[in-house]
Scaffold this motif. Sequence first.
Motif, PDB file in Angstrom:
ATOM      1  N   THR A 113      61.553 -81.050  41.278  1.00 30.84           N
ATOM      2  CA  THR A 113      62.102 -81.615  40.046  1.00 30.84           C
ATOM      3  C   THR A 113      62.314 -80.484  39.045  1.00 30.84           C
ATOM      4  O   THR A 113      61.445 -79.631  38.862  1.00 30.84           O
ATOM      5  CB  THR A 113      61.147 -82.672  39.454  1.00 30.84           C
ATOM      6  OG1 THR A 113      60.977 -83.708  40.426  1.00 30.84           O
ATOM      7  CG2 THR A 113      61.705 -83.270  38.180  1.00 30.84           C
ATOM      8  N   TYR A 114      63.472 -80.491  38.408  1.00 29.58           N
ATOM      9  CA  TYR A 114      63.798 -79.475  37.407  1.00 29.58           C
ATOM     10  C   TYR A 114      64.553 -80.136  36.265  1.00 29.58           C
ATOM     11  O   TYR A 114      65.142 -81.204  36.414  1.00 29.58           O
ATOM     12  CB  TYR A 114      64.622 -78.341  38.018  1.00 29.58           C
ATOM     13  CG  TYR A 114      65.899 -78.788  38.684  1.00 29.58           C
ATOM     14  CD1 TYR A 114      67.094 -78.853  37.973  1.00 29.58           C
ATOM     15  CD2 TYR A 114      65.917 -79.156  40.024  1.00 29.58           C
ATOM     16  CE1 TYR A 114      68.264 -79.264  38.568  1.00 29.58           C
ATOM     17  CE2 TYR A 114      67.082 -79.571  40.635  1.00 29.58           C
ATOM     18  CZ  TYR A 114      68.254 -79.618  39.910  1.00 29.58           C
ATOM     19  OH  TYR A 114      69.415 -80.033  40.510  1.00 29.58           O
ATOM     20  N   ARG A 115      64.494 -79.493  35.101  1.00 34.24           N
ATOM     21  CA  ARG A 115      65.216 -79.979  33.913  1.00 34.24           C
ATOM     22  C   ARG A 115      66.635 -79.430  33.936  1.00 34.24           C
ATOM     23  O   ARG A 115      66.844 -78.262  34.253  1.00 34.24           O
ATOM     24  CB  ARG A 115      64.513 -79.534  32.638  1.00 34.24           C
ATOM     25  CG  ARG A 115      63.213 -80.288  32.390  1.00 34.24           C
ATOM     26  CD  ARG A 115      62.561 -79.872  31.071  1.00 34.24           C
ATOM     27  NE  ARG A 115      63.443 -79.919  29.920  1.00 34.24           N
ATOM     28  CZ  ARG A 115      63.662 -81.004  29.165  1.00 34.24           C
ATOM     29  NH1 ARG A 115      63.051 -82.127  29.438  1.00 34.24           N
ATOM     30  NH2 ARG A 115      64.457 -80.948  28.121  1.00 34.24           N
ATOM     31  N   ALA A 116      67.573 -80.286  33.605  1.00 30.64           N
ATOM     32  CA  ALA A 116      68.975 -79.892  33.583  1.00 30.64           C
ATOM     33  C   ALA A 116      69.619 -80.360  32.297  1.00 30.64           C
ATOM     34  O   ALA A 116      69.190 -81.344  31.702  1.00 30.64           O
ATOM     35  CB  ALA A 116      69.697 -80.493  34.790  1.00 30.64           C
ATOM     36  N   SER A 120      75.008 -80.180  33.954  1.00 32.90           N
ATOM     37  CA  SER A 120      74.458 -80.083  35.305  1.00 32.90           C
ATOM     38  C   SER A 120      74.056 -81.444  35.833  1.00 32.90           C
ATOM     39  O   SER A 120      74.270 -81.758  37.005  1.00 32.90           O
ATOM     40  CB  SER A 120      73.244 -79.146  35.318  1.00 32.90           C
ATOM     41  OG  SER A 120      73.625 -77.829  35.031  1.00 32.90           O
ATOM     42  N   ALA A 121      73.473 -82.254  34.979  1.00 33.20           N
ATOM     43  CA  ALA A 121      73.037 -83.582  35.405  1.00 33.20           C
ATOM     44  C   ALA A 121      74.226 -84.445  35.823  1.00 33.20           C
ATOM     45  O   ALA A 121      74.112 -85.264  36.730  1.00 33.20           O
ATOM     46  CB  ALA A 121      72.242 -84.265  34.299  1.00 33.20           C
ATOM     47  N   SER A 122      75.381 -84.237  35.191  1.00 35.22           N
ATOM     48  CA  SER A 122      76.555 -85.039  35.536  1.00 35.22           C
ATOM     49  C   SER A 122      77.051 -84.732  36.953  1.00 35.22           C
ATOM     50  O   SER A 122      77.695 -85.560  37.574  1.00 35.22           O
ATOM     51  CB  SER A 122      77.677 -84.823  34.521  1.00 35.22           C
ATOM     52  OG  SER A 122      78.182 -83.508  34.629  1.00 35.22           O
ATOM     53  N   GLN A 123      76.758 -83.537  37.458  1.00 34.65           N
ATOM     54  CA  GLN A 123      77.130 -83.170  38.823  1.00 34.65           C
ATOM     55  C   GLN A 123      76.120 -83.695  39.839  1.00 34.65           C
ATOM     56  O   GLN A 123      76.350 -83.631  41.030  1.00 34.65           O
ATOM     57  CB  GLN A 123      77.172 -81.644  39.003  1.00 34.65           C
ATOM     58  CG  GLN A 123      78.249 -80.937  38.273  1.00 34.65           C
ATOM     59  CD  GLN A 123      78.173 -79.439  38.559  1.00 34.65           C
ATOM     60  OE1 GLN A 123      77.127 -78.897  38.889  1.00 34.65           O
ATOM     61  NE2 GLN A 123      79.300 -78.763  38.429  1.00 34.65           N
ATOM     62  N   ALA A 124      74.977 -84.137  39.368  1.00 35.85           N
ATOM     63  CA  ALA A 124      73.847 -84.426  40.246  1.00 35.85           C
ATOM     64  C   ALA A 124      73.567 -85.913  40.373  1.00 35.85           C
ATOM     65  O   ALA A 124      72.504 -86.388  40.006  1.00 35.85           O
ATOM     66  CB  ALA A 124      72.610 -83.697  39.728  1.00 35.85           C
ATOM     67  N   PHE A 131      72.765 -76.914  45.277  1.00 36.32           N
ATOM     68  CA  PHE A 131      72.051 -75.645  45.439  1.00 36.32           C
ATOM     69  C   PHE A 131      71.661 -75.229  44.035  1.00 36.32           C
ATOM     70  O   PHE A 131      72.514 -75.207  43.144  1.00 36.32           O
ATOM     71  CB  PHE A 131      72.961 -74.589  46.080  1.00 36.32           C
ATOM     72  CG  PHE A 131      72.292 -73.263  46.284  1.00 36.32           C
ATOM     73  CD1 PHE A 131      71.553 -73.015  47.433  1.00 36.32           C
ATOM     74  CD2 PHE A 131      72.390 -72.255  45.333  1.00 36.32           C
ATOM     75  CE1 PHE A 131      70.934 -71.794  47.640  1.00 36.32           C
ATOM     76  CE2 PHE A 131      71.777 -71.032  45.520  1.00 36.32           C
ATOM     77  CZ  PHE A 131      71.046 -70.804  46.675  1.00 36.32           C
ATOM     78  N   VAL A 132      70.374 -74.934  43.798  1.00 35.84           N
ATOM     79  CA  VAL A 132      69.916 -74.637  42.443  1.00 35.84           C
ATOM     80  C   VAL A 132      69.151 -73.324  42.377  1.00 35.84           C
ATOM     81  O   VAL A 132      68.465 -72.934  43.331  1.00 35.84           O
ATOM     82  CB  VAL A 132      69.027 -75.766  41.867  1.00 35.84           C
ATOM     83  CG1 VAL A 132      69.819 -77.036  41.698  1.00 35.84           C
ATOM     84  CG2 VAL A 132      67.809 -76.005  42.720  1.00 35.84           C
ATOM     85  N   VAL A 133      69.302 -72.674  41.233  1.00 36.96           N
ATOM     86  CA  VAL A 133      68.516 -71.495  40.889  1.00 36.96           C
ATOM     87  C   VAL A 133      67.809 -71.858  39.590  1.00 36.96           C
ATOM     88  O   VAL A 133      68.454 -72.024  38.548  1.00 36.96           O
ATOM     89  CB  VAL A 133      69.407 -70.247  40.692  1.00 36.96           C
ATOM     90  CG1 VAL A 133      68.556 -69.041  40.319  1.00 36.96           C
ATOM     91  CG2 VAL A 133      70.245 -69.979  41.938  1.00 36.96           C
ATOM     92  N   GLN A 143      70.936 -72.955  37.087  1.00 32.66           N
ATOM     93  CA  GLN A 143      72.242 -72.742  37.712  1.00 32.66           C
ATOM     94  C   GLN A 143      72.321 -73.714  38.876  1.00 32.66           C
ATOM     95  O   GLN A 143      71.543 -73.615  39.819  1.00 32.66           O
ATOM     96  CB  GLN A 143      72.382 -71.297  38.182  1.00 32.66           C
ATOM     97  CG  GLN A 143      72.403 -70.315  37.030  1.00 32.66           C
ATOM     98  CD  GLN A 143      72.660 -68.905  37.519  1.00 32.66           C
ATOM     99  OE1 GLN A 143      73.426 -68.689  38.442  1.00 32.66           O
ATOM    100  NE2 GLN A 143      72.005 -67.945  36.897  1.00 32.66           N
ATOM    101  N   GLN A 144      73.239 -74.636  38.793  1.00 31.06           N
ATOM    102  CA  GLN A 144      73.348 -75.678  39.811  1.00 31.06           C
ATOM    103  C   GLN A 144      74.754 -75.664  40.387  1.00 31.06           C
ATOM    104  O   GLN A 144      75.733 -75.589  39.655  1.00 31.06           O
ATOM    105  CB  GLN A 144      73.058 -77.036  39.189  1.00 31.06           C
ATOM    106  CG  GLN A 144      73.157 -78.185  40.159  1.00 31.06           C
ATOM    107  CD  GLN A 144      72.787 -79.478  39.478  1.00 31.06           C
ATOM    108  OE1 GLN A 144      71.624 -79.761  39.311  1.00 31.06           O
ATOM    109  NE2 GLN A 144      73.789 -80.240  39.068  1.00 31.06           N
TER     110      GLN A 144
END
Length: 173
Positions: A113-116, A120-124, A131-133, A143-144
Motif C-alpha cells: 500500500t502506498y499514498r498517491a 496517480s490514483a486515477s490511473q489505478a 509498476f511503481v517506484v 512514480q506510477q
Amino acid sequence: MDTGERSAATAQPGVANDESSSPQAPIRRKRVRLLVAAGVVVAIVVTGLGAARVAATGGDRGKLSDTGIASCARYIAEGVVTAVSSSGAGGGWEVTIQVEASLKGAEVGRPLTYRADAGSASQASVGTRVFVVVSRFHEEGVQQFAGADIAEARDWMARAVPMSHDVPCDTAG
C-alpha cells in the motif's frame, strides 16, 4: 662542404625554398594529422567515460539520475491494483497492489500500500496492472506507470537498481 642547407643561389625560380616542398613534407603532415586525430579521440573517450560515471552514480545531482531514483526508492514493484481509497487527511489516496514482481523492497505475493496523488490514483482502478517506484521520503510523489508504459519503466529501473547500491541517498530530491 654540404651543410644540408639550400642557399638562395641554388633555389629554383618560382619554387618555394622551405621544408613543405621536400619529399618528407606529406609524411610529416600525415603524422601531425594522425596525432591531432588521436588526441581528439582520447579527449572524446575521457569525456564520455566521465559523463557515463556521473550518470551512473548520479554525480552531485542526487536523484536527478536513474540510479539516484533507484537508490532512494523504498519499493520498486509491479502488480495488480486491489484497492483504491481516500486517505482522508491531506486529500491523497491509498493504493494497494498485489505484488507480482519486485526489484526493490516489496515482497512478491504480498500486498503493498502506498499514498498517491489524485493523478496517480486515477490511473489505478481495481484490476489495473501498475509498476511503481515509491520513495523512502514520504513528501515525494510516487512514480506510477500503467499500460504500455510498464515495460519501459521496468527495463529502466532494472538497469538502474544494480548500479544504485553505491549511490548515497541522504535527502529528498
